[in-house]
Motif scaffolding. Structure first.
Motif, PDB file in Angstrom:
ATOM      1  N   ALA A 178      -1.203  -7.459   3.174  1.00 32.65           N
ATOM      2  CA  ALA A 178       0.247  -7.364   3.038  1.00 32.65           C
ATOM      3  C   ALA A 178       0.754  -8.248   1.911  1.00 32.65           C
ATOM      4  CB  ALA A 178       0.915  -7.754   4.361  1.00 32.65           C
ATOM      5  N   HIS A 179       0.210  -9.444   1.795  1.00 35.61           N
ATOM      6  CA  HIS A 179       0.617 -10.339   0.717  1.00 35.61           C
ATOM      7  C   HIS A 179       0.224  -9.767  -0.647  1.00 35.61           C
ATOM      8  CE1 HIS A 179       0.943 -13.107   4.127  1.00 35.61           C
ATOM      9  NE2 HIS A 179       1.613 -13.941   3.346  1.00 35.61           N
ATOM     10  N   GLU A 180      -0.949  -9.140  -0.719  1.00 32.30           N
ATOM     11  CA  GLU A 180      -1.354  -8.519  -1.978  1.00 32.30           C
ATOM     12  C   GLU A 180      -0.426  -7.366  -2.347  1.00 32.30           C
ATOM     13  OE1 GLU A 180      -6.003  -9.281  -2.807  1.00 32.30           O
ATOM     14  OE2 GLU A 180      -5.555  -7.513  -1.588  1.00 32.30           O
ATOM     15  N   LEU A 181      -0.050  -6.569  -1.355  1.00 35.76           N
ATOM     16  CA  LEU A 181       0.875  -5.474  -1.621  1.00 35.76           C
ATOM     17  C   LEU A 181       2.227  -6.008  -2.080  1.00 35.76           C
ATOM     18  CD1 LEU A 181       0.019  -3.133   1.393  1.00 35.76           C
ATOM     19  CD2 LEU A 181      -0.336  -2.610  -1.030  1.00 35.76           C
ATOM     20  N   ALA A 182       2.673  -7.099  -1.467  1.00 32.78           N
ATOM     21  CA  ALA A 182       3.950  -7.694  -1.866  1.00 32.78           C
ATOM     22  C   ALA A 182       3.895  -8.165  -3.313  1.00 32.78           C
ATOM     23  CB  ALA A 182       4.292  -8.861  -0.939  1.00 32.78           C
ATOM     24  N   LEU A 183       2.811  -8.826  -3.682  1.00 35.72           N
ATOM     25  CA  LEU A 183       2.663  -9.299  -5.062  1.00 35.72           C
ATOM     26  C   LEU A 183       2.605  -8.126  -6.034  1.00 35.72           C
ATOM     27  CD1 LEU A 183       2.270 -11.501  -7.143  1.00 35.72           C
ATOM     28  CD2 LEU A 183      -0.159 -11.579  -6.535  1.00 35.72           C
ATOM     29  N   LYS A 184       1.916  -7.078  -5.654  1.00 35.84           N
ATOM     30  CA  LYS A 184       1.843  -5.881  -6.508  1.00 35.84           C
ATOM     31  C   LYS A 184       3.234  -5.306  -6.753  1.00 35.84           C
ATOM     32  CE  LYS A 184       0.352  -1.048  -6.426  1.00 35.84           C
ATOM     33  NZ  LYS A 184       0.278  -0.922  -7.893  1.00 35.84           N
ATOM     34  N   LEU A 185       4.061  -5.217  -5.696  1.00 39.75           N
ATOM     35  CA  LEU A 185       5.400  -4.641  -5.859  1.00 39.75           C
ATOM     36  C   LEU A 185       6.274  -5.527  -6.747  1.00 39.75           C
ATOM     37  CD1 LEU A 185       6.246  -3.170  -2.333  1.00 39.75           C
ATOM     38  CD2 LEU A 185       5.092  -2.112  -4.282  1.00 39.75           C
ATOM     39  N   VAL A 186       6.107  -6.845  -6.641  1.00 43.36           N
ATOM     40  CA  VAL A 186       6.864  -7.753  -7.509  1.00 43.36           C
ATOM     41  C   VAL A 186       6.466  -7.546  -8.967  1.00 43.36           C
ATOM     42  CG1 VAL A 186       7.152 -10.181  -8.156  1.00 43.36           C
ATOM     43  CG2 VAL A 186       7.321  -9.511  -5.760  1.00 43.36           C
ATOM     44  N   ALA A 227      -4.148  -1.811  10.529  1.00 36.99           N
ATOM     45  CA  ALA A 227      -4.257  -2.830  11.575  1.00 36.99           C
ATOM     46  C   ALA A 227      -4.706  -4.178  11.021  1.00 36.99           C
ATOM     47  CB  ALA A 227      -5.223  -2.364  12.664  1.00 36.99           C
ATOM     48  N   SER A 228      -5.246  -4.191   9.812  1.00 37.89           N
ATOM     49  CA  SER A 228      -5.758  -5.434   9.219  1.00 37.89           C
ATOM     50  C   SER A 228      -4.820  -6.033   8.170  1.00 37.89           C
ATOM     51  CB  SER A 228      -7.130  -5.177   8.568  1.00 37.89           C
ATOM     52  OG  SER A 228      -8.052  -4.656   9.492  1.00 37.89           O
ATOM     53  N   TRP A 229      -3.697  -5.405   7.918  1.00 36.66           N
ATOM     54  CA  TRP A 229      -2.847  -5.830   6.805  1.00 36.66           C
ATOM     55  C   TRP A 229      -2.369  -7.273   6.912  1.00 36.66           C
ATOM     56  CZ3 TRP A 229       0.971  -1.565   4.701  1.00 36.66           C
ATOM     57  CH2 TRP A 229       0.216  -0.543   4.123  1.00 36.66           C
ATOM     58  N   PHE A 230      -2.155  -7.761   8.113  1.00 33.12           N
ATOM     59  CA  PHE A 230      -1.632  -9.118   8.273  1.00 33.12           C
ATOM     60  C   PHE A 230      -2.684 -10.083   8.826  1.00 33.12           C
ATOM     61  CE2 PHE A 230       2.151  -6.451   8.263  1.00 33.12           C
ATOM     62  CZ  PHE A 230       2.991  -7.142   7.396  1.00 33.12           C
ATOM     63  N   ILE A 231      -3.940  -9.695   8.780  1.00 28.70           N
ATOM     64  CA  ILE A 231      -5.017 -10.575   9.223  1.00 28.70           C
ATOM     65  C   ILE A 231      -5.540 -11.353   8.013  1.00 28.70           C
ATOM     66  CG2 ILE A 231      -7.349 -10.658  10.178  1.00 28.70           C
ATOM     67  CD1 ILE A 231      -6.666  -8.221  11.826  1.00 28.70           C
TER      68      ILE A 231
END
Length: 300
Positions: free
Chosen positions: A208-216, A274-278
């Protein structure tokens, strides 16, 4: 006959310039001696007023072979209370970049060294890139707040994610999971990512953090296309290389079937929803709100 010794030095002088009447920069330009005001912004107008000269009496001691000038940062506050029409968006972005010190290390390789060795043009490009990331961080977080409210108001509507600003940019095959609870956790992850960019960033600790950084970075790249200033070629690809451990999350945006989703779950680290926030192994602990408990090992 031996030639006289010559000593060469490159001198960089940083000046803080204050223009008492910035509105007059564009209206008072002598068109016969300078470029037309229609192709000049306020920064160019100010630079056109600068000159470099050798002090009288020292002409036989030194010769200036070349001189270059560039605005690294600027803020325009005219006496009329407004910003001159010629003040460029690029300068505004550069000013925002002065506040984002956390990714200077990531730009050193792109510009061939630390800021102390940079030319004025390189400093300006560096601050523009940082300003693009800063502004994108603010915009993405702000829009995510709106997304949370929208999904809360549309509870039960499984297509509500399509009308969001940021959530709609995530991999569409997982859209059934994009509800208010997810948006809140993704917002927390995004805030954490952007706060680390402005301080001392580390690799994103979850999918999830990687996806957030990608969108930024996606938003920063879109905004860069609207600027008139030139940026180093490949600046986005460089940031991808240094800010991510890998770019496996890109595979989530490809069309997936049941088999590819099983492969994502079996990957190392797993990429299934299911693993996005692990947290990844050996990754720094993410914020509690944006972190899930570890799943039970397979076969138990």
């Amino acid at each position: 006959m031996a030639s006289d010794p010559r000593y060469r030095a490159s001198v960089r002088i940083d000046l803080d310039l204050v223009c008492a009447h910035p509105d007059d920069l564009l209206t008072g330009i002598d068109g016969s001696s300078r470029m037309s005001a229609s192709t000049m912004d306020a920064e160019d107008a100010l630079l056109s007023l600068l000159d470099v000269a050798v002090a009288p009496g020292a002409d036989h001691l030194v010769r200036i072979e070349s001189a270059s000038t560039a605005v690294v940062d600027s803020e325009w506050e005219g006496t009329s209370g407004g910003v001159p029409a010629g003040s460029s968006d690029t300068a505004r972005v550069a000013r925002a970049g002065a506040r984002l010190a956390g990714i200077d290390w990531a730009l050193n390789e792109l510009f061939g060294g630390a800021t102390g060795d940079a030319t004025a043009s390189e400093l300006r490009q560096r601050t523009i890139i940082k300003g693009l990331v800063w502004n994108a961080s603010v915009m993405v977080v702000d829009c995510l707040f709106d997304d949370v409210l929208h999904l809360a108001d549309a509870s039960g509507d499984h297509s509500a994610w399509r009308d969001t600003h940021v959530i709609s940019q995530l991999p569409p095959q997982y859209a059934t999971h994009y509800d208010r609870g997810f948006a809140q956790k993704f917002l927390a992850a995004t805030i954490e990512v952007t706060s680390r960019l402005s301080a001392s960033p580390v690799y994103p600790p979850t999918v999830a953090h990687e996806l957030a950084l990608k969108l930024v970075l996606d938003e920063a790249e879109r905004n860069a296309d609207r600027l008139s200033g030139d940026l180093p070629e490949g600046w986005r690809e460089h940031l991808d290389t240094v800010l991510f451990q890998d770019l496996d999350v890109d595979s989530l945006f490809a069309e997936q079937d049941a088999a590819s989703k099983r492969d994502a779950a079996a990957a190392t680290p797993p990429l299934d929803f299911a693993s996005w926030f692990i947290p990844y192994a050996h990754a720094p602990a993410p914020a509690p709100y944006a972190s899930d408990d570890l799943k039970e090992p397979a076969g138990r």
